[in-house]
Design an enzyme around this catalytic site. Structure first.
Site, short mmCIF file in Angstrom:
data_model
loop_
_atom_site.label_atom_id
_atom_site.label_comp_id
_atom_site.label_asym_id
_atom_site.label_seq_id
_atom_site.Cartn_x
_atom_site.Cartn_y
_atom_site.Cartn_z
N GLY A 236 -1.27 -6.45 -5.42
CA GLY A 236 -0.07 -7.20 -5.08
C GLY A 236 1.09 -6.45 -4.45
N GLU A 279 -4.87 -2.39 -8.24
CA GLU A 279 -5.91 -2.92 -7.35
C GLU A 279 -5.33 -3.45 -6.04
OE1 GLU A 279 -9.18 -4.80 -9.66
OE2 GLU A 279 -8.49 -6.54 -8.53
N PRO A 280 -4.65 -2.60 -5.30
CA PRO A 280 -3.98 -3.09 -4.09
C PRO A 280 -4.93 -3.24 -2.91
CG PRO A 280 -3.63 -0.75 -4.32
CD PRO A 280 -4.45 -1.17 -5.51
N TYR A 322 -0.42 -19.45 6.10
CA TYR A 322 0.66 -19.28 5.11
C TYR A 322 2.05 -19.26 5.75
CZ TYR A 322 -3.39 -16.68 3.16
OH TYR A 322 -4.63 -16.26 2.77
N CYS A 352 -7.68 -24.98 20.27
CA CYS A 352 -7.32 -26.36 20.61
C CYS A 352 -6.69 -27.11 19.45
CB CYS A 352 -8.58 -27.08 21.06
SG CYS A 352 -9.91 -26.80 19.87
N TYR A 381 -5.94 -8.48 5.75
CA TYR A 381 -6.20 -9.91 5.90
C TYR A 381 -6.06 -10.36 7.36
CZ TYR A 381 -5.55 -9.34 0.91
OH TYR A 381 -5.65 -8.88 -0.38
#
Ligand code: LLP
Length: 426
Positions: A236, A279-280, A322, A352, A381
């Protein structure tokens, strides 16, 4: 040389001995470019958070699974988490051994569990019924359980992964049921873990959640506690996406101090001698990656100026998914440096759908056809969430190594690659 808007990457010598345009000309557009020095630096910042002997960094591979980057991350002494057979495959391709990979599972089938076991991995499961499933096929073995500390955090509701409104983890009130199942299947609780969500810029919420997990460990019966090898607080840590607005980064000194104190005091009190992991994903890889693309089109629909590129949400899903902000740089094309007054521009891709927007009404120096655009902080990501929607081939990836030289680390897909899965079936 400073360009229309290039201060950030200029300062880092991000493109090494190359120019963005030369990279695009050589490798095609769009192009993911990674910088090795930045990647190594982020690995080191994380490892340096604490000198506690049990402390380690467990890179969350979902952020970017390119095996060349994984190899660098391994060289820097990080271990990895995986959550799919494909990630296990990439981790092993990059040289990670089974004991350096944790399988952090969610809703997986018995077959997938068996596969992870065959690969020699320790599996973290996150529900009573998944404990049962693992117990049935691996009775007498080791297990990790993911708890839900009840505190969630994240940059968007879609990435908050703790609290009652999420599917993740076992709530601490079910601890007795967990213990009963472990007994039933004679399983050893080798680890406990959690992940509250993605992207925090202040350490406090994470530390509070870590305390909840340790409090849960305090409640374990002595015989169970004594077998505990891993306590994983989850990922995180965030990065400042608003580069040109001078957004402050996460205060790593403070984060490290709080984490170090917590681990040191707690292990002194409890006698715990196992490992502590964080756990990044994002923090490791986001800032080492930029997407380069050409400006193909500038047009007006009424008062609205649209800048058209080939970075649709098939290339970078985060803005469409997001509403994420990625800062942008502009490297001048044939139009040169003239006529660059700032104005509102909506930067879009070539898909499109009207939601195919990279940046809405962004105030930036005027862009012109033939310019090159750099989309910052795309290492996490970015490629890993890209797709071949509309049968567009996924981008190439290039690494700028420590000598400033570019090296292809993933070939651009071709239509033949896309067609391969149909071979013999037509
Ligand atoms: N551990 C677990 C179990 C996770 O589910 C995740 C991320 C991480 C660690 C790493 O989190 P990080 O340090 O990267 O925040 N696609 C979204 C982020 C989704 C995160 C999913 N889980 C985005 O682009 O912002």
């Amino acid at each position: 040389m400073s360009d229309v808007r290039s201060r950030y990457t200029d300062g880092l010598k991000f493109y090494g001995t190359h120019s963005p345009r030369e990279l695009l000309d050589t490798y095609g557009s769009p192009l993911y470019v990674y910088n090795e020095a930045v990647l190594r630096d982020r690995c080191r910042r994380l490892k340096n958070l604490s000198s506690h002997p049990g402390f380690g960094v467990n890179y969350s591979v979902k952020a970017n699974a390119n095996p060349t980057l994984l190899r660098i991350i391994r060289e820097e002494g990080l271990v990895v988490d995986a959550m799919s057979p494909g990630e296990i495959y990439m981790d092993k391709l990059a040289g990670f051994s089974s004991d350096q990979i944790l399988y952090i599972a969610n809703n997986i089938s018995q077959e997938e569990m068996r596969h992870a076991l065959d690969e020699g991995l320790l599996i973290s499961v996150d529900s009573l019924s998944q404990i049962e499933t693992l117990g049935r096929i691996n009775g007498g073995g080791k297990i990790m359980v993911r708890f839900n500390p009840g505190i969630g955090a994240g940059h968007h509701q879609k990435v908050v992964t703790a609290g009652k409104e999420t599917k993740f983890g076992v709530t601490p009130d079910l601890l007795d049921d967990v213990l009963a199942l472990l007994k039933k299947y004679n399983m050893t609780l080798a680890g406990i873990n959690q992940h509250i969500g993605s992207l925090f810029m202040e350490a406090d919420g994470y530390i509070e959640a870590a305390k909840v997990l340790l409090h849960l460990a305090d409640r374990l019966p002595a015989d169970v506690f004594s077998t505990l090898e891993i306590i994983d607080f989850g990922g995180g840590p965030g990065i400042p996406y608003h580069k040109y607005d001078g957004e402050a980064p996460l205060d790593m000194d403070r984060f490290g101090k709080l984490l170090h104190e917590l681990m040191t005091e707690w292990s002194a009190r409890t006698g715990y001698q196992g490992r502590f992991l964080i756990e990044p994903g994002r923090f490791v890889v986001a800032e080492c990656g930029v997407i380069l693309t050409g400006v193909n089109n500038v047009k007006y629909n009424g008062p609205n100026c649209y800048v058209g590129t080939d970075v649709g949400f098939n290339v970078l899903a985060r803005p469409a998914m997001y509403d994420s902000f990625h800062d942008m740089e502009i490297y001048a094309g044939p139009a040169g440096m003239a006529d660059r007054a700032e104005k509102e521009q909506t930067i879009v891709g070539n898909i499109c759908e009207s939601g195919d927007i990279l940046a809405k009404k962004r105030l930036l120096p005027a862009m012109h056809e033939g310019d090159v655009l750099g989309i910052l902080d795309a290492g996490a990501y970015g490629f890993s969430m890209s797709s071949s929607y509309t049968q567009r081939c996924r981008s190439a990836e290039v690494l700028i190594d420590l000598d400033g030289k570019a090296r292809l680390i993933r070939r651009r897909e071709t239509p033949e690659d896309l067609a391969r899965q149909y071979e013999g079936l037509l």
